[in-house]
Scaffold this motif. Structure first.
Motif, PDB file in Angstrom:
ATOM      1  N   PRO A 187      57.166  33.254  31.099  1.00  0.00           N
ATOM      2  CA  PRO A 187      56.506  33.815  32.285  1.00  0.00           C
ATOM      3  C   PRO A 187      55.767  32.734  33.061  1.00  0.00           C
ATOM      4  O   PRO A 187      55.114  31.866  32.467  1.00  0.00           O
ATOM      5  N   GLN A 188      55.889  32.781  34.378  1.00  0.00           N
ATOM      6  CA  GLN A 188      55.205  31.834  35.241  1.00  0.00           C
ATOM      7  C   GLN A 188      53.908  32.450  35.724  1.00  0.00           C
ATOM      8  O   GLN A 188      53.917  33.467  36.410  1.00  0.00           O
ATOM      9  N   ALA A 189      52.767  31.844  35.350  1.00  0.00           N
ATOM     10  CA  ALA A 189      51.460  32.396  35.705  1.00  0.00           C
ATOM     11  C   ALA A 189      50.833  31.600  36.833  1.00  0.00           C
ATOM     12  O   ALA A 189      50.954  30.376  36.897  1.00  0.00           O
ATOM     13  N   ALA A 190      50.170  32.297  37.731  1.00  0.00           N
ATOM     14  CA  ALA A 190      49.482  31.661  38.850  1.00  0.00           C
ATOM     15  C   ALA A 190      47.983  31.620  38.572  1.00  0.00           C
ATOM     16  O   ALA A 190      47.475  32.336  37.713  1.00  0.00           O
ATOM     17  N   ALA A 191      47.279  30.764  39.297  1.00  0.00           N
ATOM     18  CA  ALA A 191      45.829  30.677  39.140  1.00  0.00           C
ATOM     19  C   ALA A 191      45.179  31.975  39.604  1.00  0.00           C
ATOM     20  O   ALA A 191      45.727  32.716  40.419  1.00  0.00           O
ATOM     21  N   SER A 192      43.991  32.254  39.063  1.00  0.00           N
ATOM     22  CA  SER A 192      43.298  33.504  39.391  1.00  0.00           C
ATOM     23  C   SER A 192      42.867  33.529  40.849  1.00  0.00           C
ATOM     24  O   SER A 192      42.435  32.525  41.411  1.00  0.00           O
ATOM     25  N   THR A 193      42.989  34.701  41.471  1.00  0.00           N
ATOM     26  CA  THR A 193      42.593  34.908  42.857  1.00  0.00           C
ATOM     27  C   THR A 193      41.485  35.950  42.898  1.00  0.00           C
ATOM     28  O   THR A 193      41.572  36.977  42.218  1.00  0.00           O
ATOM     29  N   LEU A 194      40.444  35.673  43.670  1.00  0.00           N
ATOM     30  CA  LEU A 194      39.357  36.637  43.831  1.00  0.00           C
ATOM     31  C   LEU A 194      39.799  37.708  44.814  1.00  0.00           C
ATOM     32  O   LEU A 194      40.139  37.421  45.958  1.00  0.00           O
ATOM     33  N   LEU A 195      39.811  38.940  44.353  1.00  0.00           N
ATOM     34  CA  LEU A 195      40.252  40.064  45.180  1.00  0.00           C
ATOM     35  C   LEU A 195      39.029  40.801  45.707  1.00  0.00           C
ATOM     36  O   LEU A 195      38.220  41.315  44.939  1.00  0.00           O
ATOM     37  N   THR A 196      38.867  40.822  47.018  1.00  0.00           N
ATOM     38  CA  THR A 196      37.720  41.459  47.660  1.00  0.00           C
ATOM     39  C   THR A 196      38.198  42.494  48.664  1.00  0.00           C
ATOM     40  O   THR A 196      39.339  42.431  49.135  1.00  0.00           O
ATOM     41  N   PRO A 197      37.338  43.452  49.034  1.00  0.00           N
ATOM     42  CA  PRO A 197      37.736  44.455  50.030  1.00  0.00           C
ATOM     43  C   PRO A 197      37.994  43.859  51.418  1.00  0.00           C
ATOM     44  O   PRO A 197      38.596  44.520  52.270  1.00  0.00           O
ATOM     45  N   ALA A 198      37.547  42.626  51.645  1.00  0.00           N
ATOM     46  CA  ALA A 198      37.659  42.039  52.982  1.00  0.00           C
ATOM     47  C   ALA A 198      39.107  41.779  53.386  1.00  0.00           C
ATOM     48  O   ALA A 198      39.467  41.879  54.559  1.00  0.00           O
ATOM     49  N   SER A 199      39.970  41.431  52.431  1.00  0.00           N
ATOM     50  CA  SER A 199      41.346  41.098  52.782  1.00  0.00           C
ATOM     51  C   SER A 199      42.265  41.349  51.599  1.00  0.00           C
ATOM     52  O   SER A 199      41.830  41.311  50.443  1.00  0.00           O
ATOM     53  N   ALA A 200      43.542  41.592  51.901  1.00  0.00           N
ATOM     54  CA  ALA A 200      44.537  41.814  50.856  1.00  0.00           C
ATOM     55  C   ALA A 200      45.095  40.478  50.379  1.00  0.00           C
ATOM     56  O   ALA A 200      45.107  39.486  51.117  1.00  0.00           O
ATOM     57  N   THR A 201      45.553  40.443  49.146  1.00  0.00           N
ATOM     58  CA  THR A 201      46.209  39.270  48.594  1.00  0.00           C
ATOM     59  C   THR A 201      47.713  39.428  48.773  1.00  0.00           C
ATOM     60  O   THR A 201      48.313  40.391  48.299  1.00  0.00           O
ATOM     61  N   VAL A 202      48.326  38.472  49.475  1.00  0.00           N
ATOM     62  CA  VAL A 202      49.756  38.547  49.789  1.00  0.00           C
ATOM     63  C   VAL A 202      50.544  37.750  48.741  1.00  0.00           C
ATOM     64  O   VAL A 202      50.155  36.655  48.348  1.00  0.00           O
ATOM     65  N   ILE A 203      51.654  38.349  48.283  1.00  0.00           N
ATOM     66  CA  ILE A 203      52.531  37.721  47.305  1.00  0.00           C
ATOM     67  C   ILE A 203      53.870  37.449  47.973  1.00  0.00           C
ATOM     68  O   ILE A 203      54.447  38.326  48.607  1.00  0.00           O
ATOM     69  N   ASN A 204      54.368  36.223  47.817  1.00  0.00           N
ATOM     70  CA  ASN A 204      55.658  35.848  48.389  1.00  0.00           C
ATOM     71  C   ASN A 204      56.281  34.796  47.480  1.00  0.00           C
ATOM     72  O   ASN A 204      55.721  33.715  47.317  1.00  0.00           O
TER      73      ASN A 204
END
Length: 215
Positions: free
Chosen positions: A23-40
């Motif tokens: 499995p390829q893991a990415a670094a942690s992203t802070l998820l806040t109500p201000a904006s969505a996290t986009v995956i591509n």
């Protein structure tokens, strides 16, 4: 000596084979109500599994999370008739299938995705090969659009989470996003009896004050 070299080569090949399916893991992203996290992400041919780590802050006590991932699969079909009732696939590109899971900090699956799909066929084209006595045939592209939406997601608190996307690819790209919204408790209105009690209390206090002033 040759046996030793052969052993080293076999060990290296096995290590590379294991790494290709890891499995390829990415670094942690802070998820806040201000904006969505986009995956591509574009994946190569074969099985794939990618892990996306994200953290929800503790600004609020509870959050709702929503997320979805989309991908396409394109098949080239050929047939001797325009209805393609006896058609067959000559090539496939894109992502043929995928699944999405939401995991908590203990790697326990807490939500999965549901798939919705629809297919669109191109206008059939008559193809004649430049060879003697070749039989003309029809060709069309069948594009399947897929969307996986996370469902039955529990209320989430602050902490670390993972989004796991895995499937089978013939060389394709998936896109998606995840977002959170805080759950803010609404003010509870006071019952009518409470308002009557408070009104009566204010009246009693006012009456006592007038009597005190008169004395």
């Amino acid at each position: 000596m040759k046996q030793t070299k052969t052993a080293y080569l076999l060990t290296a090949c096995l290590a590379l084979a294991g790494a290709s399916h890891a499995p390829q893991a990415a670094a942690s992203t802070l998820l806040t109500p201000a904006s969505a996290t986009v995956i591509n992400n574009t994946v190569s041919t074969g099985a794939f599994e990618n892990i996306y780590n994200f953290v929800i802050d503790n600004v609020y006590d509870a959050y709702n999370l929503s997320g979805a991932v989309s991908f396409q699969n394109v098949q080239t079909l050929v047939s001797l008739t325009t209805d393609f009732s006896a058609g067959f696939v000559t090539s496939t590109s894109g992502i043929s299938n995928a699944s999405v899971e939401l995991l908590d900090s203990t790697s326990t699956v807490i939500a999965t995705g549901s798939l919705t799909s629809f297919a669109v066929a191109s206008t059939p084209e008559l193809v004649t090969l430049p060879f003697p006595n070749s039989t003309p045939f029809y060709q069309e592209l069948l594009t399947t659009y897929n969307l996986i939406s996370l469902n039955n997601i529990p209320v989430l608190g602050a902490g670390s989470y993972q989004l796991a996307i895995k499937g089978q690819s013939n060389g394709g790209t998936y896109t998606g996003s995840i977002s959170v919204s805080p759950i803010i408790p609404s003010a509870v209105p006071l019952p009518t009896a409470t308002w009557l009690f408070l009104t009566g209390l204010v009246g009693v206090l006012g009456l006592k004050r007038r009597k005190t002033l008169a004395a």
